[in-house]
Design a protein around this motif. Structure first.
Motif, PDB file in Angstrom:
ATOM      1  N   UNK A  27      13.704  56.233 -40.953  1.00  0.00           N
ATOM      2  CA  UNK A  27      13.594  55.030 -40.478  1.00  0.00           C
ATOM      3  C   UNK A  27      12.308  54.812 -39.843  1.00  0.00           C
ATOM      4  N   UNK A  28      11.789  55.777 -39.170  1.00  0.00           N
ATOM      5  CA  UNK A  28      10.664  55.409 -38.546  1.00  0.00           C
ATOM      6  C   UNK A  28       9.682  55.242 -39.580  1.00  0.00           C
ATOM      7  N   UNK A  29       9.485  56.313 -40.494  1.00  0.00           N
ATOM      8  CA  UNK A  29       8.476  56.085 -41.546  1.00  0.00           C
ATOM      9  C   UNK A  29       8.620  54.800 -42.199  1.00  0.00           C
ATOM     10  N   UNK A  32       6.968  52.227 -40.084  1.00  0.00           N
ATOM     11  CA  UNK A  32       5.628  52.158 -40.030  1.00  0.00           C
ATOM     12  C   UNK A  32       4.818  51.765 -41.336  1.00  0.00           C
ATOM     13  N   UNK A  33       5.393  51.931 -42.567  1.00  0.00           N
ATOM     14  CA  UNK A  33       5.027  51.614 -43.880  1.00  0.00           C
ATOM     15  C   UNK A  33       4.832  49.702 -43.829  1.00  0.00           C
ATOM     16  N   UNK A  34       6.354  49.438 -43.406  1.00  0.00           N
ATOM     17  CA  UNK A  34       6.302  47.828 -43.342  1.00  0.00           C
ATOM     18  C   UNK A  34       5.382  47.344 -42.489  1.00  0.00           C
ATOM     19  N   UNK A  35       5.213  47.951 -41.109  1.00  0.00           N
ATOM     20  CA  UNK A  35       4.185  47.236 -40.123  1.00  0.00           C
ATOM     21  C   UNK A  35       2.712  47.365 -40.866  1.00  0.00           C
ATOM     22  N   UNK A  37       1.899  46.941 -43.813  1.00  0.00           N
ATOM     23  CA  UNK A  37       1.856  45.992 -44.942  1.00  0.00           C
ATOM     24  C   UNK A  37       1.659  44.950 -44.415  1.00  0.00           C
ATOM     25  N   UNK A  38       2.429  44.415 -43.467  1.00  0.00           N
ATOM     26  CA  UNK A  38       2.389  43.290 -42.658  1.00  0.00           C
ATOM     27  C   UNK A  38       0.742  42.932 -41.988  1.00  0.00           C
ATOM     28  N   UNK A  39       0.331  44.058 -41.496  1.00  0.00           N
ATOM     29  CA  UNK A  39      -1.062  44.060 -40.935  1.00  0.00           C
ATOM     30  C   UNK A  39      -2.190  43.824 -42.083  1.00  0.00           C
ATOM     31  N   UNK A  40      -2.213  44.416 -43.172  1.00  0.00           N
ATOM     32  CA  UNK A  40      -3.017  44.281 -44.269  1.00  0.00           C
ATOM     33  C   UNK A  40      -2.823  42.706 -44.830  1.00  0.00           C
ATOM     34  N   UNK A  41      -1.620  42.440 -45.092  1.00  0.00           N
ATOM     35  CA  UNK A  41      -1.526  41.023 -45.579  1.00  0.00           C
ATOM     36  C   UNK A  41      -2.262  39.863 -44.491  1.00  0.00           C
ATOM     37  N   UNK A  42      -1.918  40.031 -43.319  1.00  0.00           N
ATOM     38  CA  UNK A  42      -2.683  39.101 -42.294  1.00  0.00           C
ATOM     39  C   UNK A  42      -3.935  39.183 -42.284  1.00  0.00           C
TER      40      UNK A  42
END
Length: 146
Positions: A27-29, A32-35, A37-42
């Motif tokens: 769940x933590x991994x 982290x991957x989702x976060x 991805x959001x930072x890269x998209x922004x």
């Protein structure tokens, strides 16, 4: 070893460390991957290539505090009209004059020349910014008035 109340420290705090399950790590991994991805998209949206890019070509002083300014506009959607705001600057860096320039639909890269009136003697000109949001009063779709 006993504490002041006679209770052993091991009884109070325990000796076995808590065991973290594999599910928690997954769940933590995933978070982290989702976060990431959001930072890269922004970052891509805010720092990616601009839909309209400009480059200053030349400027020339004219009589009566005016300046002829030539710039090149490159659009990612050339079939859409655009508007660019150009301005002159005085010797002290302040803005002396400003003008909106309609860029009609056409080729991807277009060279535009305009004359900007200034309140004082201009020393340079630049493009303040461009947008696809063309004001109605600049639109060529409106019938002529008067």
């Amino acid at each position: 070893m006993t504490a002041s109340g006679g209770t052993l420290l091991e009884d109070r705090y325990g000796t076995r460390p808590r065991k973290t399950s594999r599910r928690t790590y997954w769940i933590l991994g995933a978070c982290a991957v989702l976060l990431g991805g959001v930072i890269a998209w922004v970052g891509y949206v805010n720092l990616g290539t601009a839909p309209i890019e400009t480059q200053q070509v030349s400027f020339e002083n004219l009589p009566n505090d005016a300046m002829r300014f030539t710039f090149e506009v490159t659009r990612d959607t050339p079939e859409r009209a655009a508007v660019c705001i150009v301005r002159t600057r005085g010797l002290n860096g302040s803005e002396g004059g400003r003008k909106e320039v309609l860029i009609p639909p056409g080729p991807k890269a277009v060279r535009v020349t305009t004359v900007i009136e200034s309140g004082d003697e201009p020393v340079t000109a630049d493009v303040f910014g461009c947008s696809y949001q063309v004001p109605a009063y600049l639109s060529t779709d409106l019938p002529p008035s008067g």
